[in-house]
Scaffold this active site. Structure first.
Site, short mmCIF file in Angstrom:
data_model
loop_
_atom_site.label_atom_id
_atom_site.label_comp_id
_atom_site.label_asym_id
_atom_site.label_seq_id
_atom_site.Cartn_x
_atom_site.Cartn_y
_atom_site.Cartn_z
N HIS A 57 0.83 -1.21 0.00
CA HIS A 57 0.00 0.00 0.00
C HIS A 57 0.87 1.26 0.00
O HIS A 57 0.76 2.12 0.85
CB HIS A 57 -0.92 -0.04 1.23
CG HIS A 57 -2.00 0.98 1.24
ND1 HIS A 57 -3.07 0.93 0.38
CD2 HIS A 57 -2.20 2.06 2.02
CE1 HIS A 57 -3.88 1.95 0.63
NE2 HIS A 57 -3.36 2.65 1.62
N SER A 58 1.78 1.35 -0.97
CA SER A 58 2.65 2.53 -1.08
C SER A 58 1.88 3.68 -1.73
O SER A 58 1.12 3.47 -2.68
CB SER A 58 3.87 2.23 -1.95
OG SER A 58 4.66 1.25 -1.36
N TYR A 59 2.09 4.87 -1.21
CA TYR A 59 1.49 6.08 -1.79
C TYR A 59 2.49 6.73 -2.74
O TYR A 59 3.67 6.85 -2.40
CB TYR A 59 1.13 7.08 -0.69
CG TYR A 59 -0.12 6.73 0.08
CD1 TYR A 59 -1.35 7.28 -0.26
CD2 TYR A 59 -0.07 5.87 1.17
CE1 TYR A 59 -2.50 6.99 0.45
CE2 TYR A 59 -1.21 5.55 1.88
CZ TYR A 59 -2.42 6.12 1.52
OH TYR A 59 -3.56 5.81 2.22
N GLU A 109 -2.20 -1.18 -5.92
CA GLU A 109 -1.92 -2.35 -5.10
C GLU A 109 -2.26 -3.62 -5.88
O GLU A 109 -3.43 -3.97 -6.01
CB GLU A 109 -2.76 -2.30 -3.83
CG GLU A 109 -2.63 -1.00 -3.07
CD GLU A 109 -3.73 -0.83 -2.04
OE1 GLU A 109 -4.02 -1.79 -1.29
OE2 GLU A 109 -4.31 0.26 -1.98
N GLN A 147 -5.75 -2.73 -7.12
CA GLN A 147 -6.61 -1.76 -6.45
C GLN A 147 -6.05 -0.37 -6.77
O GLN A 147 -4.90 -0.08 -6.49
CB GLN A 147 -6.58 -1.99 -4.93
CG GLN A 147 -7.55 -1.14 -4.15
CD GLN A 147 -8.95 -1.70 -4.14
OE1 GLN A 147 -9.20 -2.83 -4.55
NE2 GLN A 147 -9.90 -0.90 -3.69
#
Length: 173
Positions: free
Chosen positions: A6-8, A138, A111
Site C-alpha cells: 500500500h505505497s502512496y 496495489e 486496487q
C-alpha cells in the site's frame, strides 16, 4: 492469502500538490464493483464508457468527480505481455516533473486508490497531506474472493507456495 503493498505515490513530490493532473493508463478492461461498505458484490463489469475507464491514458481528475469520493476499486488486469510471469498493469506520468512509473505484476487484480480518505495527515518533514495527495496501485488477488467462486482463488494449501511479484520501472524526461 492476499497480500498487497500500500505505497502512496505522487510523482511530482510529496509536497507539490495533488495527483489529479497525473495521467494514468490501466491495462484492465473490467472492475469488481463494490457495495456501500466497499466490499465486492461478486460481479465483474466492463469499464468502457464509465468513469473507471483508463484503458487510454487520461488525467486522474478528468473523471473523479463523477464518483463518490474518488477511486478505490479493484481492476481486473488484462493478460497483455505475452509473458507467463508478468502483465503490464499501469503507467502513471506527471507532465510537470517529467516522471513516469510503470507497474508490472503476476497478480490478477490491482486496487486503484486516490487517497480519498486522507484528511490532515502529518507526514514527511511535517507536511500535511490532504485528499488526493497521492495514489496507490496495489496488485492483488480480487478482494473477498473466498466468498465469490467466480473470482480467482486466493487459497494457499499446506505445501503450496504463494508468489506475488510487483515490478516498478521509473523514468524521467
Amino acid at each position: 492469502m492476499n497480500l498487497t503493498q500500500h505505497s502512496y505515490w505522487n510523482l511530482r513530490g510529496h509536497d507539490n500538490g495533488d495527483i489529479l493532473s497525473h495521467t494514468i493508463q490501466l491495462f484492465a478492461s473490467q472492475i469488481t464493483p463494490v457495495d456501500d461498505k466497499l466490499i465486492p458484490i461478486g460481479e465483474i463489469k466492463p469499464v468502457k464508457g464509465i468513469p473507471y475507464d483508463f484503458l487510454e491514458p487520461k488525467e486522474i481528475g478528468s473523471q473523479i468527480h463523477g464518483l463518490a469520493g474518488g477511486y478505490g476499486i479493484n481492476y481486473v488486469v488484462d493478460k497483455n505481455s505475452g509473458s507467463s510471469h508478468f502483465n503490464k498493469v499501469a503507467v502513471v506520468e506527471d507532465s510537470v516533473s517529467g516522471r513516469k512509473m510503470e507497474l508490472w505484476s503476476n497478480q490478477p487484480g490491482v486496487q486503484f486508490y486516490t487517497s480519498n480518505m486522507l484528511k490532515e495527515v502529518k507526514g514527511k518533514n511535517g507536511f500535511t497531506y490532504h485528499q488526493y495527495a497521492a495514489l496507490c496501485l496495489e496488485t492483488q488477488g480480487f478482494p473477498d474472493s473466498v466468498n465469490h467462486p467466480n473470482f480467482p482463488s486466493q487459497i494457499v494449501n499446506p505445501g503450496q507456495t504463494y508468489k506475488h511479484f510487483m515490478v516498478y520501472r521509473f523514468t524521467a524526461h
